[in-house]
Enzyme design. Structure first.
Site, PDB file in Angstrom:
ATOM      1  N   GLY A  29      50.632 -66.283 -44.650  1.00 59.79           N
ATOM      2  CA  GLY A  29      51.495 -66.287 -43.296  1.00 59.79           C
ATOM      3  C   GLY A  29      50.473 -65.920 -42.326  1.00 59.79           C
ATOM      4  O   GLY A  29      49.499 -65.791 -42.501  1.00 59.79           O
ATOM      5  N   ASN A  30      51.177 -65.399 -40.930  1.00 59.51           N
ATOM      6  CA  ASN A  30      50.318 -65.064 -39.824  1.00 59.51           C
ATOM      7  C   ASN A  30      51.385 -64.116 -39.158  1.00 59.51           C
ATOM      8  O   ASN A  30      52.505 -63.765 -39.683  1.00 59.51           O
ATOM      9  CB  ASN A  30      49.974 -66.257 -39.069  1.00 59.51           C
ATOM     10  CG  ASN A  30      51.298 -67.018 -38.491  1.00 59.51           C
ATOM     11  OD1 ASN A  30      52.060 -66.205 -37.523  1.00 59.51           O
ATOM     12  ND2 ASN A  30      51.394 -68.305 -39.115  1.00 59.51           N
ATOM     13  N   ARG A  31      50.668 -63.382 -38.254  1.00 55.86           N
ATOM     14  CA  ARG A  31      51.263 -62.100 -37.540  1.00 55.86           C
ATOM     15  C   ARG A  31      52.326 -62.374 -36.298  1.00 55.86           C
ATOM     16  O   ARG A  31      52.598 -61.630 -35.613  1.00 55.86           O
ATOM     17  CB  ARG A  31      50.242 -61.231 -37.162  1.00 55.86           C
ATOM     18  CG  ARG A  31      49.523 -60.618 -38.121  1.00 55.86           C
ATOM     19  CD  ARG A  31      48.410 -59.334 -37.531  1.00 55.86           C
ATOM     20  NE  ARG A  31      47.838 -58.937 -38.623  1.00 55.86           N
ATOM     21  CZ  ARG A  31      48.051 -58.363 -39.664  1.00 55.86           C
ATOM     22  NH1 ARG A  31      49.358 -57.741 -39.553  1.00 55.86           N
ATOM     23  NH2 ARG A  31      47.235 -57.693 -40.694  1.00 55.86           N
ATOM     24  N   SER A  32      52.545 -63.686 -36.069  1.00 57.02           N
ATOM     25  CA  SER A  32      53.364 -64.200 -34.911  1.00 57.02           C
ATOM     26  C   SER A  32      54.722 -63.731 -35.237  1.00 57.02           C
ATOM     27  O   SER A  32      55.214 -63.883 -36.097  1.00 57.02           O
ATOM     28  CB  SER A  32      53.342 -65.824 -34.742  1.00 57.02           C
ATOM     29  OG  SER A  32      54.098 -66.171 -33.751  1.00 57.02           O
ATOM     30  N   ALA A  97      53.221 -70.266 -34.499  1.00 61.49           N
ATOM     31  CA  ALA A  97      51.971 -70.119 -35.016  1.00 61.49           C
ATOM     32  C   ALA A  97      51.912 -71.022 -36.465  1.00 61.49           C
ATOM     33  O   ALA A  97      52.695 -70.491 -37.101  1.00 61.49           O
ATOM     34  CB  ALA A  97      51.370 -68.800 -35.282  1.00 61.49           C
TER      35      ALA A  97
END
Ligand code: C5P
Length: 226
Positions: A29-32, A97
């Protein structure tokens, strides 16, 4: 219509960050956080638009009132919802994102450590580019907006990378913001440069994510032809 009004406009906004499962409990995943997309949805609803927020893993506390919310997890799900909604929308905003890659194999049960300590590599495959797909398929009068989270590096400045991305994606507008070093993601002020499809600067918006959302809608509304 009064300036800044979005009355009657049908708006679909993606927000958050997609997650690509590795097994039932793990993902890439990502930090958005989804805050910028949620702010865009809230401002659009306040200005009279009919708003659907397609939320990829956004904390429920961040979801604004007065908008329809469709929850998705993966890029494939986000792709399906955005392309399904595209033809009926006046404005499509890709603030999510999106994971560029996903694991080829998704294990059906939780992956265990091996007895000999060997580590299996994760093979990835490329996801479709949703924004580029929406931009290519847009109908006359429809406005397609993307975001570009960039860091400067040896290959060029934040704006250099943004300009190249604007030309590559072909969206009507690309909102470029600097990320990393505590900027961009989470509950922090944003500085956004708005580029057109040729990479030319058409605006610049600064402030809280709510202020950036308001400024971006002013720029988007200036593109309406009817
Ligand atoms: O290439 P990059 O991910 O930086 O581009 C960012 C913009 O493209 C965002 O608007 C994002 O929502 C969109 N995007 C997309 N599909 C992808 C990757 C990014 O729609 N696979």
């Amino acid at each position: 219509t009064p300036s800044g009004s979005l009355t009657g406009r049908r708006v679909v906004i993606s927000a958050g960050g997609t997650r690509e499962p590795l097994d039932p409990v793990r993902f890439i995943g990502n930090r958005s956080s989804g805050r910028q997309g949620a702010a865009l949805a809230a401002v659009a609803a306040a200005r009279g638009a009919d708003v659907e927020l397609v939320a990829a893993n956004v904390d429920a506390a961040l979801l604004p009132d007065g908008v329809r919310v469709t929850a998705v997890e993966t890029t494939a799900e986000l792709y399906d919802v955005m392309t399904d909604r595209a033809s009926a929308a006046d404005v499509l905003v890709m603030a999510a994102a999106v994971a560029d890659f996903r694991p080829v194999q998704v294990a059906g049960s939780k992956t265990k450590k091996t007895a000999d300590g060997s580590v299996a590599p994760i093979e990835l495959t490329e996801n479709p580019d949703i924004l580029a797909t929406l931009a290519t398929g847009r109908r006359p009068g429809q406005v397609v907006v993307g975001f570009g989270a960039e860091t400067g590096d040896a290959g060029g400045s934040v704006l250099d990378h943004g300009r190249a991305k604007a030309r590559r994606k072909g969206a009507d507008l690309l909102a470029v913001n600097q990320v990393g070093n505590g900027q961009g993601f989470g509950d922090v002020p944003n500085h956004v440069v708005v580029l057109d499809a040729s990479g030319a600067e058409v605006g610049c918006v600064e402030g809280s994510k709510d202020e950036v959302a308001a400024g971006l809608w002013d720029v988007i509304a200036s593109l309406f032809t009817d």
